[in-house]
Design an enzyme around this catalytic site. Sequence first.
Site, PDB file in Angstrom:
ATOM      1  N   LYS A 105      19.041 -92.381 152.622  1.00 28.66           N
ATOM      2  CA  LYS A 105      17.794 -91.197 151.926  1.00 28.66           C
ATOM      3  C   LYS A 105      17.803 -89.609 153.390  1.00 28.66           C
ATOM      4  O   LYS A 105      18.726 -89.552 154.180  1.00 28.66           O
ATOM      5  CB  LYS A 105      16.683 -91.884 152.652  1.00 28.66           C
ATOM      6  N   ARG A 115      18.034-102.695 150.148  1.00 33.30           N
ATOM      7  CA  ARG A 115      17.759-102.196 149.115  1.00 33.30           C
ATOM      8  C   ARG A 115      19.256-100.896 149.463  1.00 33.30           C
ATOM      9  O   ARG A 115      19.089-100.440 150.125  1.00 33.30           O
ATOM     10  CB  ARG A 115      16.408-101.748 148.683  1.00 33.30           C
TER      11      ARG A 115
END
Length: 275
Positions: free
Chosen positions: A221, A255
């Site tokens: 991210k 995740r």
Amino acid sequence: MTLNCKGQLLDLDTPKVMGILNITPDSFYDGGSYKSEDDLLKKVNSMLLQGATFIDVGAYSSRPGADYVEEKEELARIVPIVKLLIHHFPDIILSIDTFRSTVAEECLKHGAAIINDISAGNLDSKMISTVGKYKAPYILMHMRGNPNSMQHKTHYKDLLGEMIFYFSEKVALARESGIQDIIIDPGFGFAKTLEQNYEILKKFSLLQQLELPILTGISRKSMIYKLLQNTPKEALNGTTALHMYALGQGSKILRAHDVKEAMECITLFNTIDTK
């Protein structure tokens, strides 16, 4: 901690990996990666062999500024993939990344096990009752607004305190609807500044007072690559470093785009943790 997925009881005392399968053309890292069913099946098979316990399938990119996708289009993208994966991997535990109750229900009907909702029911008032009807595990994520407005909603007086209150209310609603298995996701990057993302990590252990398994979704991210001044493709090392930290703070599910590397983190963490 345990999780009941279609009658299979999973022990979360040992952390697990949720492999990411984006079937959108515009996801920030792997959008448009799969050109054929064979490509997709090879990717899923690889993630399962590398140790993924769950595969999280998403057909609607939630990155800031992503294109709006009609419900009909989301269904057309995801339901055939659910059918395909259940056919080829009968024991697969599929998580469905959606905020729409209709999409959730269709996927659960066709063999999906978990619903992963970025809005925790805020974007569809029928979502929580739908998940409750199927007694499916439910991942509640913290977010304000929607993917297009969330980065304008980053003012908090007490970030962790407000998140814990948010989750407490959502958990109560989920329990009322008959949902037994609940996972919380702090929502890194969703209505948070870069600095706030790291504040959550620093105080991550506070979330354990909710006494629920915590999912960490930080893979590649912008909180990593913007800080390191590189790109999503160059953010694996940073992802791995933060995965190890999150495990130390009590995260039970990672995740991740890179299953092998996430599993290596868990193996090393478990070795340290049991010494």
